[in-house]
Write a protein that holds these residues in place. Structure first.
Motif, PDB file in Angstrom:
ATOM      1  N   ASP A 162       0.835  -1.199   0.000  1.00  0.00           N
ATOM      2  CA  ASP A 162       0.000   0.000   0.000  1.00  0.00           C
ATOM      3  C   ASP A 162       0.869   1.248   0.000  1.00  0.00           C
ATOM      4  O   ASP A 162       1.982   1.247   0.528  1.00  0.00           O
ATOM      5  CB  ASP A 162      -0.978   0.014   1.176  1.00  0.00           C
ATOM      6  N   VAL A 163       0.337   2.297  -0.597  1.00  0.00           N
ATOM      7  CA  VAL A 163       1.028   3.586  -0.681  1.00  0.00           C
ATOM      8  C   VAL A 163       0.050   4.688  -0.304  1.00  0.00           C
ATOM      9  O   VAL A 163      -0.987   4.848  -0.941  1.00  0.00           O
ATOM     10  CB  VAL A 163       1.566   3.871  -2.100  1.00  0.00           C
ATOM     11  N   GLU A 164       0.366   5.440   0.734  1.00  0.00           N
ATOM     12  CA  GLU A 164      -0.352   6.682   1.019  1.00  0.00           C
ATOM     13  C   GLU A 164       0.404   7.790   0.300  1.00  0.00           C
ATOM     14  O   GLU A 164       1.565   8.057   0.602  1.00  0.00           O
ATOM     15  CB  GLU A 164      -0.372   6.980   2.517  1.00  0.00           C
ATOM     16  N   ILE A 165      -0.248   8.426  -0.670  1.00  0.00           N
ATOM     17  CA  ILE A 165       0.364   9.555  -1.347  1.00  0.00           C
ATOM     18  C   ILE A 165      -0.441  10.804  -0.990  1.00  0.00           C
ATOM     19  O   ILE A 165      -1.656  10.845  -1.177  1.00  0.00           O
ATOM     20  CB  ILE A 165       0.431   9.352  -2.885  1.00  0.00           C
ATOM     21  N   PHE A 166       0.256  11.786  -0.429  1.00  0.00           N
ATOM     22  CA  PHE A 166      -0.387  13.000   0.082  1.00  0.00           C
ATOM     23  C   PHE A 166       0.522  14.167  -0.280  1.00  0.00           C
ATOM     24  O   PHE A 166       1.508  14.433   0.395  1.00  0.00           O
ATOM     25  CB  PHE A 166      -0.553  12.868   1.602  1.00  0.00           C
ATOM     26  N   VAL A 167       0.219  14.858  -1.376  1.00  0.00           N
ATOM     27  CA  VAL A 167       1.155  15.857  -1.898  1.00  0.00           C
ATOM     28  C   VAL A 167       0.865  17.280  -1.430  1.00  0.00           C
ATOM     29  O   VAL A 167       1.534  18.212  -1.838  1.00  0.00           O
ATOM     30  CB  VAL A 167       1.216  15.815  -3.451  1.00  0.00           C
ATOM     31  N   ASN A 168      -0.121  17.434  -0.564  1.00  0.00           N
ATOM     32  CA  ASN A 168      -0.401  18.751   0.013  1.00  0.00           C
ATOM     33  C   ASN A 168      -0.575  18.635   1.524  1.00  0.00           C
ATOM     34  O   ASN A 168      -1.491  19.207   2.110  1.00  0.00           O
ATOM     35  CB  ASN A 168      -1.669  19.357  -0.617  1.00  0.00           C
ATOM     36  N   CYS A 169       0.368  17.913   2.155  1.00  0.00           N
ATOM     37  CA  CYS A 169       0.251  17.698   3.601  1.00  0.00           C
ATOM     38  C   CYS A 169       0.547  18.970   4.381  1.00  0.00           C
ATOM     39  O   CYS A 169       0.120  19.123   5.522  1.00  0.00           O
ATOM     40  CB  CYS A 169       1.165  16.565   4.048  1.00  0.00           C
ATOM     41  N   GLY A 170       1.335  19.899   3.804  1.00  0.00           N
ATOM     42  CA  GLY A 170       1.558  21.192   4.408  1.00  0.00           C
ATOM     43  C   GLY A 170       2.725  21.319   5.356  1.00  0.00           C
ATOM     44  O   GLY A 170       3.151  22.435   5.657  1.00  0.00           O
ATOM     45  N   PHE A 171       3.272  20.183   5.839  1.00  0.00           N
ATOM     46  CA  PHE A 171       4.299  20.310   6.881  1.00  0.00           C
ATOM     47  C   PHE A 171       5.690  19.854   6.477  1.00  0.00           C
ATOM     48  O   PHE A 171       6.662  20.177   7.155  1.00  0.00           O
ATOM     49  CB  PHE A 171       3.876  19.548   8.148  1.00  0.00           C
ATOM     50  N   GLY A 172       5.824  19.091   5.400  1.00  0.00           N
ATOM     51  CA  GLY A 172       7.166  18.643   5.035  1.00  0.00           C
ATOM     52  C   GLY A 172       7.149  17.541   3.997  1.00  0.00           C
ATOM     53  O   GLY A 172       6.090  17.132   3.517  1.00  0.00           O
ATOM     54  N   TYR A 173       8.357  17.091   3.673  1.00  0.00           N
ATOM     55  CA  TYR A 173       8.533  16.005   2.701  1.00  0.00           C
ATOM     56  C   TYR A 173       8.922  14.755   3.476  1.00  0.00           C
ATOM     57  O   TYR A 173       9.954  14.736   4.160  1.00  0.00           O
ATOM     58  CB  TYR A 173       9.616  16.377   1.689  1.00  0.00           C
ATOM     59  N   GLN A 174       8.109  13.712   3.390  1.00  0.00           N
ATOM     60  CA  GLN A 174       8.370  12.463   4.100  1.00  0.00           C
ATOM     61  C   GLN A 174       8.228  11.274   3.161  1.00  0.00           C
ATOM     62  O   GLN A 174       7.246  11.188   2.405  1.00  0.00           O
ATOM     63  CB  GLN A 174       7.396  12.269   5.263  1.00  0.00           C
ATOM     64  N   VAL A 175       9.191  10.369   3.225  1.00  0.00           N
ATOM     65  CA  VAL A 175       9.129   9.109   2.498  1.00  0.00           C
ATOM     66  C   VAL A 175       9.499   8.015   3.483  1.00  0.00           C
ATOM     67  O   VAL A 175      10.594   8.021   4.041  1.00  0.00           O
ATOM     68  CB  VAL A 175      10.087   9.103   1.289  1.00  0.00           C
ATOM     69  N   GLN A 176       8.580   7.093   3.714  1.00  0.00           N
ATOM     70  CA  GLN A 176       8.793   6.030   4.683  1.00  0.00           C
ATOM     71  C   GLN A 176       8.325   4.700   4.109  1.00  0.00           C
ATOM     72  O   GLN A 176       7.419   4.663   3.267  1.00  0.00           O
ATOM     73  CB  GLN A 176       8.027   6.332   5.981  1.00  0.00           C
ATOM     74  N   ALA A 177       8.943   3.625   4.564  1.00  0.00           N
ATOM     75  CA  ALA A 177       8.563   2.289   4.110  1.00  0.00           C
ATOM     76  C   ALA A 177       8.757   1.287   5.237  1.00  0.00           C
ATOM     77  O   ALA A 177       9.757   1.358   5.960  1.00  0.00           O
ATOM     78  CB  ALA A 177       9.401   1.871   2.898  1.00  0.00           C
ATOM     79  N   GLU A 178       7.814   0.379   5.378  1.00  0.00           N
ATOM     80  CA  GLU A 178       7.921  -0.692   6.361  1.00  0.00           C
ATOM     81  C   GLU A 178       7.558  -2.014   5.704  1.00  0.00           C
ATOM     82  O   GLU A 178       6.466  -2.154   5.134  1.00  0.00           O
ATOM     83  CB  GLU A 178       7.007  -0.452   7.560  1.00  0.00           C
ATOM     84  N   VAL A 179       8.466  -2.966   5.773  1.00  0.00           N
ATOM     85  CA  VAL A 179       8.226  -4.298   5.231  1.00  0.00           C
ATOM     86  C   VAL A 179       7.806  -5.212   6.368  1.00  0.00           C
ATOM     87  O   VAL A 179       8.467  -5.261   7.421  1.00  0.00           O
ATOM     88  CB  VAL A 179       9.478  -4.876   4.553  1.00  0.00           C
ATOM     89  N   VAL A 180       6.692  -5.919   6.174  1.00  0.00           N
ATOM     90  CA  VAL A 180       6.208  -6.895   7.145  1.00  0.00           C
ATOM     91  C   VAL A 180       6.495  -8.280   6.590  1.00  0.00           C
ATOM     92  O   VAL A 180       5.971  -8.647   5.530  1.00  0.00           O
ATOM     93  CB  VAL A 180       4.698  -6.715   7.405  1.00  0.00           C
TER      94      VAL A 180
END
Length: 340
Positions: free
Chosen positions: A228-246
């Motif tokens: 799954d990918v949450e893409i949110f390009v107008n979050c307003g607070f910063g640039y974040q890229v995170q990933a978690e493998v289960v």
């Protein structure tokens, strides 16, 4: 494959934000290369960038730059629709290319590039999926390859930007942003993406009119994983890229950005990067240095034209899923032997 000279002469095509940053990177950060030509349809902008580099010429036509005796390799950082023509031209000159994503804007044109490279009988293209060069993602890939966590079952991704640039559309969230998670999924898991579903909540009040932001994108893979990918390009607070493998026997996460945490005045916290160049500066440096080193050895490594084509095909399926709703299969041709 031809051995390139000790100092690689590089033509940079496109002198916008990304191209100008690559000119700086080649001249000031990495070793073994120098910028000998820049190309842009805006002649004055090309001249302005070239004027900062000794011995660099400015062009409006990529063909003129590629024909120069002091150009041994090419970085393509122009808008996506211009990539196919530049890539085919580089093939004609037998020049190795680092092509910023996308390889091309759609699967049909990417497939034409793929077939043209196959006719050469050897790789010439590395696609600029720079997350593969990021230190955290590299560690995550190495951990997964040990097998100690077991088989990957799920991959969760978050991709947030402060604000979308002017002129952005709902489709660009997929084609210009989620495209990175498409490549990361394929690379980390070693799977091809077989189907895509896109869900969208009520748009954020911060999203420009008409843009469906955020979006929640789900991939299915041929290895049985769900992503799954949450893409949110107008979050307003910063640039974040995170990933978690289960995985079957544990999980692993990257991108928390906690290199330094401060405690002061009754508060604790850290700094959030504000754009992709800041967050992935080191990854871009590593990527370009590795490309230069491989080119000087007469090799082409890194993400291939096949990777660029596969991502283009997933993008098309995802845009269909966004527009039509439901689950959309990904249609790929058989993987050619050159890219196995």
């Amino acid at each position: 494959m031809t051995q390139r000279p000790h100092t690689l002469g590089v033509a940079v095509i496109g002198t916008g934000k990304m191209g100008t940053d690559h000119v700086r990177r080649v001249q000031e950060v990495i070793s073994g290369a120098r910028v000998t030509a820049v190309v842009d349809v805006d002649a004055e902008r090309a001249k302005s960038v070239a004027a900062r580099v000794d011995g660099c010429t400015a062009h409006t036509d990529p063909a003129a730059a590629m024909a120069s005796a002091d150009v041994d390799a090419v970085i393509i950082a122009s808008p996506g629709p211009a990539h196919e023509a530049a890539l085919l031209m580089a093939f004609e000159h037998d020049l190795p290319v680092l092509c910023e994503k996308p390889l091309t804007p759609d699967a049909a044109s990417a497939l034409r590039v793929l077939k043209a490279e196959q006719k050469l009988g050897r790789r010439r293209v590395q696609v600029g999926f720079m997350r593969r060069s990021d230190a955290e993602y590299t560690k995550l890939k190495a951990l997964l390859e040990t097998g100690q966590l077991g088989r990957p079952l799920m991959l969760h991704n978050r991709h947030r930007n402060v604000a979308s640039p002017p002129g952005w559309t709902s489709e660009m969230l997929i084609n210009d942003s989620v495209t990175h998670e498409m490549d990361v999924t394929r690379w980390l898991l070693g799977h091809e993406i077989t189907a895509v579903t896109v869900l969208a909540p009520t748009p954020s009040a911060n999203a420009p009119d008409g843009i469906r932001d955020p979006q929640f994108v789900v991939f299915e893979t041929d290895g049985g994983a769900i992503v799954d990918v949450e893409i949110f390009v107008n979050c307003g607070f910063g640039y974040q890229v995170q990933a978690e493998v289960v995985c079957e026997r544990g999980t692993a996460r990257v991108g928390d950005g906690h290199a330094m945490v401060t405690n002061a005045a009754g508060r604790w916290g850290g700094i959030i990067a504000q754009d992709y160049i800041e967050r992935f500066a080191d990854a871009y440096d590593r990527e370009v240095q590795a490309w230069v080193d491989a080119t000087r050895r007469g090799e082409v490594t890194g993400p291939s034209a096949w990777d660029g084509y596969a991502v283009a095909a997933v993008c098309e399926a995802a845009v269909r899923a966004l527009e039509e709703g439901g689950r959309v299969p990904v249609d790929l041709v058989e993987r050619p032997a050159l890219y196995r």
